[in-house]
Design a protein around this motif. Sequence first.
Motif, PDB file in Angstrom:
ATOM      1  N   GLN A   4      28.572  49.550  44.180  1.00 26.69           N
ATOM      2  CA  GLN A   4      27.648  50.208  45.081  1.00 26.69           C
ATOM      3  C   GLN A   4      28.205  51.388  45.835  1.00 26.69           C
ATOM      4  O   GLN A   4      27.521  51.971  46.644  1.00 26.69           O
ATOM      5  CB  GLN A   4      27.142  49.185  46.109  1.00 26.69           C
ATOM      6  CG  GLN A   4      26.518  47.962  45.455  1.00 26.69           C
ATOM      7  CD  GLN A   4      25.368  48.308  44.574  1.00 26.69           C
ATOM      8  OE1 GLN A   4      24.632  49.240  44.847  1.00 26.69           O
ATOM      9  NE2 GLN A   4      25.213  47.602  43.489  1.00 26.69           N
ATOM     10  N   ASN A  48      16.357  45.391  48.062  1.00 27.75           N
ATOM     11  CA  ASN A  48      17.099  46.147  47.058  1.00 27.75           C
ATOM     12  C   ASN A  48      18.591  46.090  47.346  1.00 27.75           C
ATOM     13  O   ASN A  48      19.021  46.147  48.499  1.00 27.75           O
ATOM     14  CB  ASN A  48      16.620  47.614  47.084  1.00 27.75           C
ATOM     15  CG  ASN A  48      17.586  48.546  46.380  1.00 27.75           C
ATOM     16  OD1 ASN A  48      17.954  48.306  45.232  1.00 27.75           O
ATOM     17  ND2 ASN A  48      17.998  49.604  47.069  1.00 27.75           N
ATOM     18  N   GLU A  50      20.790  48.121  45.303  1.00 26.95           N
ATOM     19  CA  GLU A  50      21.380  49.350  44.761  1.00 26.95           C
ATOM     20  C   GLU A  50      21.316  50.392  45.871  1.00 26.95           C
ATOM     21  O   GLU A  50      20.282  51.012  46.103  1.00 26.95           O
ATOM     22  CB  GLU A  50      20.628  49.813  43.510  1.00 26.95           C
ATOM     23  CG  GLU A  50      20.606  48.804  42.381  1.00 26.95           C
ATOM     24  CD  GLU A  50      21.973  48.569  41.766  1.00 26.95           C
ATOM     25  OE1 GLU A  50      22.935  49.275  42.146  1.00 26.95           O
ATOM     26  OE2 GLU A  50      22.096  47.681  40.910  1.00 26.95           O
ATOM     27  N   THR A  51      22.427  50.581  46.554  1.00 21.11           N
ATOM     28  CA  THR A  51      22.385  51.304  47.822  1.00 21.11           C
ATOM     29  C   THR A  51      22.785  52.773  47.732  1.00 21.11           C
ATOM     30  O   THR A  51      23.028  53.407  48.756  1.00 21.11           O
ATOM     31  CB  THR A  51      23.284  50.601  48.854  1.00 21.11           C
ATOM     32  OG1 THR A  51      24.603  50.444  48.302  1.00 21.11           O
ATOM     33  CG2 THR A  51      22.722  49.231  49.207  1.00 21.11           C
ATOM     34  N   ILE A  56      17.850  54.386  46.143  1.00 21.83           N
ATOM     35  CA  ILE A  56      16.904  54.087  47.221  1.00 21.83           C
ATOM     36  C   ILE A  56      15.734  55.061  47.187  1.00 21.83           C
ATOM     37  O   ILE A  56      14.571  54.667  47.346  1.00 21.83           O
ATOM     38  CB  ILE A  56      17.617  54.136  48.588  1.00 21.83           C
ATOM     39  CG1 ILE A  56      18.633  52.984  48.691  1.00 21.83           C
ATOM     40  CG2 ILE A  56      16.611  54.046  49.729  1.00 21.83           C
ATOM     41  CD1 ILE A  56      19.524  53.058  49.916  1.00 21.83           C
ATOM     42  N   SER A  78      17.154  47.814  51.966  1.00 22.34           N
ATOM     43  CA  SER A  78      18.356  47.914  51.134  1.00 22.34           C
ATOM     44  C   SER A  78      19.567  47.367  51.872  1.00 22.34           C
ATOM     45  O   SER A  78      19.803  47.719  53.030  1.00 22.34           O
ATOM     46  CB  SER A  78      18.605  49.371  50.732  1.00 22.34           C
ATOM     47  OG  SER A  78      17.528  49.872  49.949  1.00 22.34           O
ATOM     48  N   PRO A  80      23.882  45.834  51.000  1.00 21.53           N
ATOM     49  CA  PRO A  80      24.921  45.705  49.973  1.00 21.53           C
ATOM     50  C   PRO A  80      24.721  44.449  49.138  1.00 21.53           C
ATOM     51  O   PRO A  80      24.197  43.431  49.604  1.00 21.53           O
ATOM     52  CB  PRO A  80      26.218  45.634  50.791  1.00 21.53           C
ATOM     53  CG  PRO A  80      25.886  46.304  52.077  1.00 21.53           C
ATOM     54  CD  PRO A  80      24.447  45.968  52.349  1.00 21.53           C
TER      55      PRO A  80
END
Length: 441
Positions: A4, A48, A50-51, A56, A78, A80
């Motif tokens: 990430q 979510n 996927e940072t 995003i 969002s 981690p």
Amino acid sequence: MSNQNNNGGVSRRTILRTAGAAGAALAATGLSTPAVFGQSRKQIRFLNAETSIDSIRALKVAAAEYERQTGVEVVIDSVPLGDVFTKVTTSLRSGKPYDIATVAFVGHVLLLANEGHLVDMTPLTSKQEWGKNILFPMDGKTYWYPYDYNLAWIYYRKDLYEQNGLEVPKDQATFLANAQALTKDNMSGSIFPIASNGATNWLSPGFLWAEGVEIFDDQWNIIIDSEENAPKTKAYLDFFGDLYKTMPSGTSQASYSEMLTSFTSGSVAHSAYAGRLVETIERNSPDLADKFGIFPYMDSSGTGKAVNHGYDGWVVLNTGAAEESMKFMEWFTENQLINFLHTAPLHFQPARLDIYDDKRWKAHPLIEKHAGLVESMKGFLTDPDLTITSIDTQGPEPDLRPGKVFESFALSEMLQQKCLLGTSSDAALEMGAQKMRDAIA
């Protein structure tokens, strides 16, 4: 296992360590039958993991378009990856559950499904053809929608191979000889992690899988030291002990970031990673962009080959918005998935086989530029002779026990015993196998 951040991301250990505590938290909810929340709301809460800014943004753009078309608000939160499962279970206990969430460990899917918190996603997954070993069905049903593989393979310096007259290796002896030949002139021949971390569990067992070694039998007994597997495992440890001599100083503590930076800095000839390494090369070392190639992990005989498994996906929770959430997921996976995958075009390796032929997906500049690499990535999914597995996906079916072995770092400690302490392969295997048994006891 999506990473990430630019430092290589979240260790899967962080994810796995939540499984026991969060499993207890699930039981504490008292929801043996699914609860129904917010019957009348026109809102979907999407968690979510996927940072990156691009990922995003892609999700929020999709959410805004869905609201424009349907009037249903999709709220994107969002966090981690290591925090996701705890966040999901906390939301369940609070009575304000998320409706959709990212997951990166099949054990978490299993925990949530067994507690009745997940919606069967087979109506969506049955519409497409998938790569192998990715849907993880439970009782014939699929409870998640995988959006990518994070397969780990081996990168090599193609230009150095040509300069030194080396051939792409088909067996471990040739690979070792190549790494030894390229250990010169301030260059290390290879880097593979041995520290007690997720990077080692992800990037160093591939040679074992290529040999056909298995950790569990069909009854969940540890068999890595069985009559069949022990000779192969000890040969792997012997090979790794020799290979370690071609690695740079500091390898004993290497994690994700070192695997990226060592190769992109030009200081090692071989490394292992997923597609993110290519994206890192293009961003930080564009002069290397045409000087590398990839190949799978290989066995000692030249017949076996493997890549180490990695994966990410989404689950729909069994809330009052479940029906609307499934409608959103159907719309999103048909209309917006490619835009999302393009936010990490080579790292988010599609799990759906139809995407590889989709002109919209192929139109991304990096995918076009590295068409040969993409073809190899697809080939890993369709090659019947190539093994795709990992510590956490070993065994006869989805289960928490492989995750416990993963978190024990037994394999890492076997490598440390061999490479750092000079322990015999027999003794290292004996210690590692016992630690695995202790982990699942």
